[in-house]
Design a protein around this motif. Sequence first.
Motif, PDB file in Angstrom:
ATOM      1  N   TYR A 298       0.818  -1.217   0.000  1.00 56.02           N
ATOM      2  CA  TYR A 298       0.000   0.000   0.000  1.00 56.02           C
ATOM      3  C   TYR A 298       0.856   1.273   0.000  1.00 56.02           C
ATOM      4  O   TYR A 298       0.367   2.367  -0.271  1.00 56.02           O
ATOM      5  CB  TYR A 298      -0.942   0.006   1.213  1.00 56.02           C
ATOM      6  CG  TYR A 298      -0.234   0.171   2.537  1.00 56.02           C
ATOM      7  CD1 TYR A 298       0.011   1.431   3.075  1.00 56.02           C
ATOM      8  CD2 TYR A 298       0.216  -0.939   3.251  1.00 56.02           C
ATOM      9  CE1 TYR A 298       0.670   1.583   4.282  1.00 56.02           C
ATOM     10  CE2 TYR A 298       0.863  -0.794   4.463  1.00 56.02           C
ATOM     11  CZ  TYR A 298       1.090   0.463   4.962  1.00 56.02           C
ATOM     12  OH  TYR A 298       1.757   0.621   6.156  1.00 56.02           O
ATOM     13  N   HIS A 299       2.146   1.135   0.308  1.00 50.74           N
ATOM     14  CA  HIS A 299       3.070   2.269   0.383  1.00 50.74           C
ATOM     15  C   HIS A 299       3.675   2.608  -0.985  1.00 50.74           C
ATOM     16  O   HIS A 299       4.125   3.731  -1.215  1.00 50.74           O
ATOM     17  CB  HIS A 299       4.184   1.903   1.383  1.00 50.74           C
ATOM     18  CG  HIS A 299       5.106   3.024   1.716  1.00 50.74           C
ATOM     19  ND1 HIS A 299       6.446   2.817   2.013  1.00 50.74           N
ATOM     20  CD2 HIS A 299       4.926   4.362   1.792  1.00 50.74           C
ATOM     21  CE1 HIS A 299       7.025   3.972   2.271  1.00 50.74           C
ATOM     22  NE2 HIS A 299       6.130   4.928   2.148  1.00 50.74           N
ATOM     23  N   ILE A 300       3.645   1.664  -1.897  1.00 50.82           N
ATOM     24  CA  ILE A 300       4.355   1.816  -3.168  1.00 50.82           C
ATOM     25  C   ILE A 300       3.875   3.003  -4.010  1.00 50.82           C
ATOM     26  O   ILE A 300       4.716   3.712  -4.603  1.00 50.82           O
ATOM     27  CB  ILE A 300       4.328   0.499  -3.962  1.00 50.82           C
ATOM     28  CG1 ILE A 300       5.324  -0.487  -3.329  1.00 50.82           C
ATOM     29  CG2 ILE A 300       4.644   0.709  -5.436  1.00 50.82           C
ATOM     30  CD1 ILE A 300       5.426  -1.824  -4.016  1.00 50.82           C
ATOM     31  N   PRO A 301       2.568   3.292  -4.121  1.00 57.10           N
ATOM     32  CA  PRO A 301       2.173   4.462  -4.929  1.00 57.10           C
ATOM     33  C   PRO A 301       2.859   5.757  -4.500  1.00 57.10           C
ATOM     34  O   PRO A 301       3.325   6.538  -5.345  1.00 57.10           O
ATOM     35  CB  PRO A 301       0.653   4.533  -4.713  1.00 57.10           C
ATOM     36  CG  PRO A 301       0.261   3.113  -4.479  1.00 57.10           C
ATOM     37  CD  PRO A 301       1.384   2.529  -3.665  1.00 57.10           C
ATOM     38  N   ARG A 302       2.951   5.991  -3.188  1.00 61.11           N
ATOM     39  CA  ARG A 302       3.610   7.220  -2.712  1.00 61.11           C
ATOM     40  C   ARG A 302       5.121   7.128  -2.870  1.00 61.11           C
ATOM     41  O   ARG A 302       5.788   8.138  -3.183  1.00 61.11           O
ATOM     42  CB  ARG A 302       3.243   7.495  -1.247  1.00 61.11           C
ATOM     43  CG  ARG A 302       3.836   8.799  -0.708  1.00 61.11           C
ATOM     44  CD  ARG A 302       3.083   9.264   0.523  1.00 61.11           C
ATOM     45  NE  ARG A 302       3.171   8.311   1.615  1.00 61.11           N
ATOM     46  CZ  ARG A 302       4.043   8.412   2.623  1.00 61.11           C
ATOM     47  NH1 ARG A 302       4.908   9.410   2.666  1.00 61.11           N
ATOM     48  NH2 ARG A 302       4.031   7.515   3.596  1.00 61.11           N
ATOM     49  N   VAL A 303       5.679   5.942  -2.675  1.00 65.18           N
ATOM     50  CA  VAL A 303       7.115   5.753  -2.862  1.00 65.18           C
ATOM     51  C   VAL A 303       7.518   6.110  -4.296  1.00 65.18           C
ATOM     52  O   VAL A 303       8.536   6.767  -4.532  1.00 65.18           O
ATOM     53  CB  VAL A 303       7.526   4.304  -2.537  1.00 65.18           C
ATOM     54  CG1 VAL A 303       8.966   4.038  -2.955  1.00 65.18           C
ATOM     55  CG2 VAL A 303       7.357   4.031  -1.045  1.00 65.18           C
TER      56      VAL A 303
END
Length: 203
Positions: free
Chosen positions: A144-149
């Motif tokens: 779930y963190h990958i889009p912002r990363v």
Amino acid sequence: LLFYMIHQINKKILYASLFVIVILIIVHFTYYLFQIPSTSNQNTTLIKTDGIVVLTGDKYRISEGIKILKNNSNERLLISGVNKKISKSKIISLYGNDPETKQLFDCCIDIDKVSTNTFENSREAYFWARDRQLKTLLIVTSNYHIPRVKLEFSRFFQENILYYNPVNITEDDESNISLEMIKKITFEYIKYLRTSLSFLVKI
């Protein structure tokens, strides 16, 4: 009467504006959800990169990064965002129970204690890769963190040199959505929205 009419018009404009804002947020949130990659059938351990960057946070991220490193022993690994109060020996005691892993900590694993957020993770990863002349990186973090990363890392890296390994925050099947997961996704989306807006302001 005129004041009443103006007041009614202003209320309609306000309600219409709020309705549009809500619709835009729903659409944007849906877009965010569609960007979250699946953690099933991952083959990223086969991807050959010069370096691996693990972004600390949820459990399983570091162990996943070490597992990938073991399969590609000529890479280097950066554990980014480690709490300043946690010593390297403590990390080794948690993840280096076997001789092979302990040896990796001596030769191939670096620890970043500067970063406190995703933007700083991306900046420190850039300095780390630049100083070691690493051309391609595999980023390990929660799914779930990958889009912002991807947004934050685009400030420093070209998209075609980065690969991503999504990690599920639970050992259960990712389709089992828990209250904890819903809360994490909600708070993460707020951060993602803030980061997205920062790019619009910059433009």
